[in-house]
Design a protein around this motif. Structure first.
Motif, short mmCIF file in Angstrom:
data_model
loop_
_atom_site.label_atom_id
_atom_site.label_comp_id
_atom_site.label_asym_id
_atom_site.label_seq_id
_atom_site.Cartn_x
_atom_site.Cartn_y
_atom_site.Cartn_z
N ASP A 47 0.83 -1.21 0.00
CA ASP A 47 0.00 0.00 0.00
C ASP A 47 0.86 1.26 0.00
O ASP A 47 0.69 2.16 -0.83
CB ASP A 47 -0.91 -0.04 1.23
CG ASP A 47 -1.99 1.04 1.23
OD1 ASP A 47 -2.09 1.83 0.28
OD2 ASP A 47 -2.75 1.08 2.22
N ASN A 65 -4.12 7.10 -3.18
CA ASN A 65 -4.59 6.23 -2.10
C ASN A 65 -5.57 5.20 -2.61
O ASN A 65 -5.52 4.03 -2.21
CB ASN A 65 -5.22 7.06 -0.98
CG ASN A 65 -5.63 6.21 0.18
OD1 ASN A 65 -4.82 5.50 0.76
ND2 ASN A 65 -6.91 6.26 0.52
N THR A 69 -4.73 1.27 -2.48
CA THR A 69 -5.64 0.44 -1.70
C THR A 69 -6.13 -0.75 -2.51
O THR A 69 -6.23 -1.86 -1.99
CB THR A 69 -6.82 1.26 -1.16
OG1 THR A 69 -6.31 2.30 -0.32
CG2 THR A 69 -7.80 0.41 -0.37
N ARG A 106 -12.84 -3.45 3.42
CA ARG A 106 -11.69 -2.61 3.07
C ARG A 106 -12.14 -1.25 2.53
O ARG A 106 -11.42 -0.26 2.69
CB ARG A 106 -10.80 -3.32 2.04
CG ARG A 106 -10.23 -4.66 2.52
CD ARG A 106 -9.36 -4.48 3.75
NE ARG A 106 -9.07 -5.74 4.40
CZ ARG A 106 -7.87 -6.15 4.77
NH1 ARG A 106 -6.83 -5.40 4.55
NH2 ARG A 106 -7.73 -7.28 5.39
N LEU A 110 -10.93 2.35 3.58
CA LEU A 110 -10.48 3.28 2.52
C LEU A 110 -11.14 4.64 2.71
O LEU A 110 -10.47 5.67 2.65
CB LEU A 110 -10.81 2.72 1.13
CG LEU A 110 -10.67 3.69 -0.05
CD1 LEU A 110 -9.23 4.14 -0.22
CD2 LEU A 110 -11.20 3.06 -1.33
N THR A 138 -6.30 1.25 10.18
CA THR A 138 -6.78 0.31 9.16
C THR A 138 -6.44 -1.13 9.52
O THR A 138 -7.28 -2.02 9.41
CB THR A 138 -6.17 0.67 7.78
OG1 THR A 138 -6.66 1.96 7.40
CG2 THR A 138 -6.53 -0.34 6.72
#
Length: 165
Positions: A47, A65, A69, A106, A110, A138
């Motif tokens: 990531d 991002n 992700t 997820r 995110l 996370t």
């Protein structure tokens, strides 16, 4: 590897008289937890490296991002399914359902990360620090989601019953 983890845990438990501390040690020093931390670190590296590389070439950190992700989700699903939670789903439809649940969880983290990055951007903060801080949250949330809702092995859950479809 599993035997080494058990020996270390048993050695620590031998010297611990506090019942609550013993329970904590059993939970923290387990094959599943050590595997989750190891592969979670790998997921975080995927990531962060993808995020940093894309941001470094001039892409907006919010877009970077999202792309990083997606890469991390694919890596994490495979490692969590095979080595951390040892999911036994094998049929195509069961794997798709499991992957969708995994991806949905997820997406929640995110969105959380996007909010943290947006706030950081608005206050002139460092996007790399904001990303790193959000990654800690996370990891914790994704473990909880994976353990309780995606790869749980309680009797009667979809994970175990899907193979009979």
């Amino acid at each position: 590897m599993k035997e080494i983890i058990i020996k270390i845990r048993d050695s620590l438990l031998k010297h611990c008289g506090n019942k609550q501390l013993r329970t904590l040690i059993r939970g923290l020093i387990s094959y599943e937890m050590i595997s989750y931390i190891f592969f979670g670190l790998g997921t975080s590296i995927v990531d962060y490296v993808v995020f940093s590389a894309i941001t470094a070439v001039g892409c907006d950190e919010l877009i970077s991002n999202i792309i990083s992700t997606i890469c991390a989700i694919i890596f994490a699903y495979i490692t969590n399914k095979l080595w951390v939670f040892k999911s036994r789903t094998t049929s195509f439809s069961a794997i798709i359902r499991e992957f969708i649940k995994f991806t949905n969880a997820r997406i929640v983290t995110l969105v959380m990360t996007e909010i943290i990055l947006l706030i950081s951007k608005m206050i002139g903060g460092n996007p790399y620090i904001a990303k790193a801080l959000s990654m800690v949250l996370t990891i914790v949330l994704n473990y909880i989601f994976s353990k309780l809702f995606i790869f749980n092995k309680r009797k009667g859950t979809q994970n175990e019953n899907e193979e009979t479809e």
